[in-house]
Scaffold this active site. Sequence first.
Site, short mmCIF file in Angstrom:
data_model
loop_
_atom_site.label_atom_id
_atom_site.label_comp_id
_atom_site.label_asym_id
_atom_site.label_seq_id
_atom_site.Cartn_x
_atom_site.Cartn_y
_atom_site.Cartn_z
N GLU A 1 83.84 -29.00 -138.57
CA GLU A 1 84.89 -29.09 -137.55
C GLU A 1 84.96 -30.55 -137.16
O GLU A 1 84.05 -31.08 -136.53
CB GLU A 1 84.55 -28.18 -136.37
N CYS B 1 87.94 -32.86 -129.55
CA CYS B 1 88.54 -32.85 -130.88
C CYS B 1 89.89 -32.15 -130.88
O CYS B 1 90.80 -32.52 -131.62
CB CYS B 1 87.60 -32.17 -131.86
#
Length: 244
Positions: A5, A39
């Site tokens: 990720e 993120c």
Amino acid sequence: KVALELGGKSANILLDDADLSVAVPQAIGQCFVNGGQTCAALTRLIAPRAKRAEVEALAMEAAAQWRPGDPEQPSTRLGPLSSLRQRERVAAMVARALEGGATALIGGTAAPEGFEKGAWFAATVLSGVTPEMEIAREEVFGPVLVILDHDGEEDAIAIANDSAYGLSGGVWSADPARAERVAARLRTGQVMINGAMLDMEAPFGGVGQSGIGREYGRYGLEEYFNLKAITGTASAGQDRGSNE
């Protein structure tokens, strides 16, 4: 097996029927949470060109509420960046955007007043940003929102998908079905409609430079399963027969 990720440059689309008085303040929060150091932050606000003035005014008003302060105080909405080096990087990216024709509606490269010492960065909203600018393509990882104009639904989708990243996204519309149709066409791992919160049981992960694999819920466990296929067994034949 491995799941990654990674970063993102996620788009938040305001369709022409969105309630801007609700959508824009929430879009500011979707970008600035944790000082923009997430993120999945929705850092590209893709808004109708015809409504630019209204979007800018609402964005400035909402961003002004994100004042820096002691992270241990409940009233604080904006903490410092992770390091002085990161602050310098964010300031340099904003400076290049301003040199390239963007306009700072609020914030900019200077430290917030009273917070000149340390890794503080003011809540910043840039308008007049075009898709080819670095600030619209590279992850900033700071409280910096860029506003890009779109000329309709198809144009908005094209701008959102014009990215090497694909982690998160948002769509705002008065018509949930329309928002869902647009969300389905976005090249990203997750889309939040009309400010929906993160669902910890839904799969989370990205495409492109945002990573591979998924986490959360059973999907995160399945990433590490090795599947075995056994064919030609008696039980398989019986199952087929019963299904027929």
